[in-house]
Write an enzyme that holds these catalytic residues in place. Sequence first.
Site, PDB file in Angstrom:
ATOM      1  CG  LEU A 165      -2.036  -1.105   1.167  1.00  0.00           C
ATOM      2  CD1 LEU A 165      -2.981  -0.962   2.364  1.00  0.00           C
ATOM      3  CD2 LEU A 165      -2.846  -1.108  -0.134  1.00  0.00           C
ATOM      4  CB  THR A 216       8.021  -3.004 -18.718  1.00  0.00           C
ATOM      5  OG1 THR A 216       7.856  -1.953 -19.656  1.00  0.00           O
ATOM      6  CG2 THR A 216       9.388  -2.826 -18.072  1.00  0.00           C
ATOM      7  CG  ASP A 217       6.884  -1.923 -23.970  1.00  0.00           C
ATOM      8  OD1 ASP A 217       7.034  -1.323 -22.885  1.00  0.00           O
ATOM      9  OD2 ASP A 217       6.170  -1.484 -24.897  1.00  0.00           O
ATOM     10  CD  GLU A 218       8.902   2.115 -19.947  1.00  0.00           C
ATOM     11  OE1 GLU A 218       9.904   2.703 -19.509  1.00  0.00           O
ATOM     12  OE2 GLU A 218       7.744   2.456 -19.702  1.00  0.00           O
ATOM     13  CE1 TYR A 264       8.811   0.441 -13.931  1.00  0.00           C
ATOM     14  CE2 TYR A 264       8.955   1.002 -16.260  1.00  0.00           C
ATOM     15  CZ  TYR A 264       8.391   0.258 -15.235  1.00  0.00           C
ATOM     16  OH  TYR A 264       7.430  -0.672 -15.530  1.00  0.00           O
ATOM     17  CB  SER A 265      13.353   0.666 -18.444  1.00  0.00           C
ATOM     18  OG  SER A 265      14.249   1.670 -18.789  1.00  0.00           O
ATOM     19  CB  ALA A 266      18.083   0.507 -15.405  1.00  0.00           C
ATOM     20  CE  LYS A 314       9.002  -4.226 -14.097  1.00  0.00           C
ATOM     21  NZ  LYS A 314       8.187  -4.911 -13.034  1.00  0.00           N
ATOM     22  CG  ASN A 352       3.135   2.744 -22.434  1.00  0.00           C
ATOM     23  OD1 ASN A 352       4.185   2.250 -22.851  1.00  0.00           O
ATOM     24  ND2 ASN A 352       3.090   3.872 -21.776  1.00  0.00           N
ATOM     25  N   PRO A 384      -0.310  18.713 -20.030  1.00  0.00           N
ATOM     26  CG  PRO A 384       0.645  17.915 -18.045  1.00  0.00           C
ATOM     27  CD  PRO A 384      -0.673  18.179 -18.701  1.00  0.00           C
ATOM     28  CE1 TYR A 414       5.595  15.341 -18.850  1.00  0.00           C
ATOM     29  CE2 TYR A 414       6.520  13.161 -19.160  1.00  0.00           C
ATOM     30  CZ  TYR A 414       5.877  14.082 -18.364  1.00  0.00           C
ATOM     31  OH  TYR A 414       5.520  13.743 -17.086  1.00  0.00           O
ATOM     32  CG  ASP A 450      11.067  15.538 -24.178  1.00  0.00           C
ATOM     33  OD1 ASP A 450      10.211  14.824 -23.614  1.00  0.00           O
ATOM     34  OD2 ASP A 450      11.469  15.325 -25.339  1.00  0.00           O
ATOM     35  CG  HIS A 454      10.427  11.147 -23.661  1.00  0.00           C
ATOM     36  ND1 HIS A 454       9.508  12.163 -23.783  1.00  0.00           N
ATOM     37  CD2 HIS A 454       9.704  10.006 -23.559  1.00  0.00           C
ATOM     38  CE1 HIS A 454       8.295  11.662 -23.757  1.00  0.00           C
ATOM     39  NE2 HIS A 454       8.386  10.344 -23.629  1.00  0.00           N
TER      40      HIS A 454
HETATM   41  P1  NAD Z   1       1.183   0.427  -9.875  1.00  0.00           P
HETATM   42  O1  NAD Z   1       2.229   1.449  -9.545  1.00  0.00           O
HETATM   43  O2  NAD Z   1      -0.195   0.886 -10.186  1.00  0.00           O
HETATM   44  O3  NAD Z   1       1.055  -0.597  -8.645  1.00  0.00           O
HETATM   45  C1  NAD Z   1       2.161  -1.109  -7.968  1.00  0.00           C
HETATM   46  C2  NAD Z   1       1.650  -1.815  -6.707  1.00  0.00           C
HETATM   47  O4  NAD Z   1       2.790  -2.404  -6.049  1.00  0.00           O
HETATM   48  C3  NAD Z   1       0.987  -0.880  -5.703  1.00  0.00           C
HETATM   49  O5  NAD Z   1      -0.214  -1.448  -5.252  1.00  0.00           O
HETATM   50  C4  NAD Z   1       1.999  -0.781  -4.579  1.00  0.00           C
HETATM   51  O6  NAD Z   1       1.420  -0.545  -3.305  1.00  0.00           O
HETATM   52  C5  NAD Z   1       2.696  -2.138  -4.649  1.00  0.00           C
HETATM   53  N1  NAD Z   1       4.043  -2.123  -4.095  1.00  0.00           N
HETATM   54  C6  NAD Z   1       5.037  -1.215  -4.336  1.00  0.00           C
HETATM   55  N2  NAD Z   1       6.135  -1.529  -3.635  1.00  0.00           N
HETATM   56  C7  NAD Z   1       5.852  -2.663  -2.941  1.00  0.00           C
HETATM   57  C8  NAD Z   1       6.600  -3.488  -2.061  1.00  0.00           C
HETATM   58  N3  NAD Z   1       7.861  -3.189  -1.725  1.00  0.00           N
HETATM   59  N4  NAD Z   1       6.009  -4.599  -1.557  1.00  0.00           N
HETATM   60  C9  NAD Z   1       4.720  -4.898  -1.873  1.00  0.00           C
HETATM   61  N5  NAD Z   1       3.963  -4.145  -2.698  1.00  0.00           N
HETATM   62  C10 NAD Z   1       4.522  -3.046  -3.227  1.00  0.00           C
HETATM   63  O7  NAD Z   1       1.791  -0.443 -11.035  1.00  0.00           O
HETATM   64  P2  NAD Z   1       1.078  -1.035 -12.353  1.00  0.00           P
HETATM   65  O8  NAD Z   1       1.000   0.025 -13.367  1.00  0.00           O
HETATM   66  O9  NAD Z   1      -0.129  -1.800 -11.954  1.00  0.00           O
HETATM   67  O10 NAD Z   1       2.201  -2.054 -12.839  1.00  0.00           O
HETATM   68  C11 NAD Z   1       2.241  -3.389 -12.332  1.00  0.00           C
HETATM   69  C12 NAD Z   1       3.463  -4.100 -12.894  1.00  0.00           C
HETATM   70  O11 NAD Z   1       3.395  -4.091 -14.318  1.00  0.00           O
HETATM   71  C13 NAD Z   1       4.777  -3.412 -12.522  1.00  0.00           C
HETATM   72  O12 NAD Z   1       5.724  -4.420 -12.259  1.00  0.00           O
HETATM   73  C14 NAD Z   1       5.148  -2.633 -13.775  1.00  0.00           C
HETATM   74  O13 NAD Z   1       6.552  -2.500 -13.895  1.00  0.00           O
HETATM   75  C15 NAD Z   1       4.584  -3.541 -14.856  1.00  0.00           C
HETATM   76  N6  NAD Z   1       4.199  -2.845 -16.100  1.00  0.00           N
HETATM   77  C16 NAD Z   1       3.276  -1.829 -16.063  1.00  0.00           C
HETATM   78  C17 NAD Z   1       2.898  -1.213 -17.252  1.00  0.00           C
HETATM   79  C18 NAD Z   1       1.878  -0.105 -17.261  1.00  0.00           C
HETATM   80  O14 NAD Z   1       1.637   0.473 -18.321  1.00  0.00           O
HETATM   81  N7  NAD Z   1       1.214   0.213 -16.166  1.00  0.00           N
HETATM   82  C19 NAD Z   1       3.463  -1.625 -18.460  1.00  0.00           C
HETATM   83  C20 NAD Z   1       4.413  -2.654 -18.457  1.00  0.00           C
HETATM   84  C21 NAD Z   1       4.750  -3.269 -17.268  1.00  0.00           C
HETATM   85  P1  TYD Z   2       3.597   7.246 -18.971  1.00  0.00           P
HETATM   86  O1  TYD Z   2       2.116   7.065 -18.850  1.00  0.00           O
HETATM   87  O2  TYD Z   2       4.327   7.893 -17.844  1.00  0.00           O
HETATM   88  O3  TYD Z   2       4.208   5.806 -19.325  1.00  0.00           O
HETATM   89  P2  TYD Z   2       5.724   5.407 -19.805  1.00  0.00           P
HETATM   90  O4  TYD Z   2       6.652   6.481 -19.436  1.00  0.00           O
HETATM   91  O5  TYD Z   2       5.945   4.156 -19.023  1.00  0.00           O
HETATM   92  O6  TYD Z   2       5.634   5.179 -21.286  1.00  0.00           O
HETATM   93  O7  TYD Z   2       3.882   8.105 -20.271  1.00  0.00           O
HETATM   94  C1  TYD Z   2       3.425   7.702 -21.557  1.00  0.00           C
HETATM   95  C2  TYD Z   2       3.961   8.676 -22.574  1.00  0.00           C
HETATM   96  O8  TYD Z   2       3.351   9.960 -22.343  1.00  0.00           O
HETATM   97  C3  TYD Z   2       5.463   8.927 -22.461  1.00  0.00           C
HETATM   98  O9  TYD Z   2       5.986   9.136 -23.767  1.00  0.00           O
HETATM   99  C4  TYD Z   2       5.565  10.205 -21.648  1.00  0.00           C
HETATM  100  C5  TYD Z   2       4.323  10.968 -22.073  1.00  0.00           C
HETATM  101  N1  TYD Z   2       3.734  11.867 -21.037  1.00  0.00           N
HETATM  102  C6  TYD Z   2       3.441  13.202 -21.367  1.00  0.00           C
HETATM  103  O10 TYD Z   2       3.707  13.684 -22.487  1.00  0.00           O
HETATM  104  N2  TYD Z   2       2.865  13.977 -20.391  1.00  0.00           N
HETATM  105  C7  TYD Z   2       2.577  13.511 -19.148  1.00  0.00           C
HETATM  106  O11 TYD Z   2       2.068  14.290 -18.296  1.00  0.00           O
HETATM  107  C8  TYD Z   2       2.866  12.139 -18.850  1.00  0.00           C
HETATM  108  C9  TYD Z   2       2.560  11.563 -17.493  1.00  0.00           C
HETATM  109  C10 TYD Z   2       3.434  11.354 -19.828  1.00  0.00           C
END
Ligand code: NAD
Ligand code: TYD
Length: 362
Positions: free
Chosen positions: A35, A129-131, A156-158, A160, A185, A211, A213, A286, A290
């Site tokens: 949480l 993640t694809d990142e 972040y991606s490093a 992951k 995404n 906003p 970027y 930006d 990015h």
């Molecule tokens: P999110 O940030 O919405 O949720 C992360 C959850 O992890 C939260 O509920 C948080 O409380 C919990 N958490 C954080 N640190 C913790 C810890 N130390 N112990 C236990 N719980 C912890 O994330 P999301 O967008 O749902 O992403 C979920 C997974 O999918 C992540 O691993 C993310 O890297 C991966 N992912 C997300 C996306 C995306 O677009 N959202 C895309 C590709 C991969």
């Molecule tokens: P985001 O949702 O943060 O996902 P990720 O960085 O994992 O791709 O951002 C998606 C794309 O949108 C990314 O190219 C950054 C851009 N972005 C903006 O232009 N403005 C914003 O306020 C945010 C949050 C993201």
Amino acid sequence: MQILVTGGCGFIGSNFVRHLLASNPDDQVVNLDLLTYAGNLESLSDVEADFASRYRFVRGDVRDEKLCLGLLEQAQAVVHFAAESHVDRSIGGGAEFLQTNVLGTHNLLECARRAWDGETGNSFVYVSTDEVYGALELDDPELFREDRPLAPRNPYSASKAAADHLSQAYFHTFGLPVKITRCSNTYGPYQFPEKLVPLMIANIVAGEPLPVYGDGLYVRDWLQVSDNCRATEAVLRQGRAGEAYNVGGNAERPNLEVVRLLVELVCERLGLELEERLSLITHIADRPGHDRRYATDAGKLQRELGIAPAIDFEEGMAGTVDWYLDHQDWCQRVTSGAYRDYYQKMYGQRLEQAGTGGVQET
Ligand code: NAD
Ligand code: TYD
């Protein structure tokens, strides 16, 4: 089967817990979540009510060895979502990303190895993640494929990618039945409003600057969350151990196009003036480093497991807008507290430089 889901109170995790319980009457789900700001129990209040006998929430940290070992001894599978997930926050300071994403994943892998020693039929799904593949050029003809070397380019991606490598290492070294999803995404209900889609919807409704970027021509592949959940479940149940599977949405779009579509959808529903809301689009400084484009080849998932995205991009975005308009109270609650400070720090100066001051009320 008892399935341990980590990060089940976050965006994808909460959708996945709901999906698993609703479609598998014999499964039990334990949700381990710390949480953090991104996790909300409220996102699962319906699940607590509807599936009380098959669902249990445990507040705790994926870095807690004793707790994770105990939970894994009871579970046959784990789907590991828990992470710090926001690129911008990782640029502001990466320590928590290494702690949770790298050390937390290592702890879970190690606990699973010890808990499942000598057992068969287990599954450890690491949600990557694809990142992790790095970035593509706009005109790059090659999409990300699973055999591409990992080349992450932001903290972040490093983090992951480090956990992705560790997961593969635990398969090769110890035979742990690790399966990896590398998803695009993802968008849909219950996403924390710091990410592009929900942040834009909230600002369009509030009449705040939108906003974007840099030039806004950054391309992402957009995947609706229920398609992500179906794919994750398929990998959990039928994926081959030691393999990674890309999960894509087959919907590459530049950010500006996504934002314009969201403006149209919100204006249509609320009867707002389209040109006035479009004029809120504000190009701000930006994101450092990015990544220009992510685009994934999800053919392996389709060939091996028969899974392809079912939800069309425009339809998925329309449903997401409807959900956020119906759940503005949820958005307000999860963004109360420290979010306003975050927003000010992240956007305040950049919006002022772009000539549109103002920070949204939450
Ligand atoms: P999110 O940030 O919405 O949720 C992360 C959850 O992890 C939260 O509920 C948080 O409380 C919990 N958490 C954080 N640190 C913790 C810890 N130390 N112990 C236990 N719980 C912890 O994330 P999301 O967008 O749902 O992403 C979920 C997974 O999918 C992540 O691993 C993310 O890297 C991966 N992912 C997300 C996306 C995306 O677009 N959202 C895309 C590709 C991969
Ligand atoms: P985001 O949702 O943060 O996902 P990720 O960085 O994992 O791709 O951002 C998606 C794309 O949108 C990314 O190219 C950054 C851009 N972005 C903006 O232009 N403005 C914003 O306020 C945010 C949050 C993201």
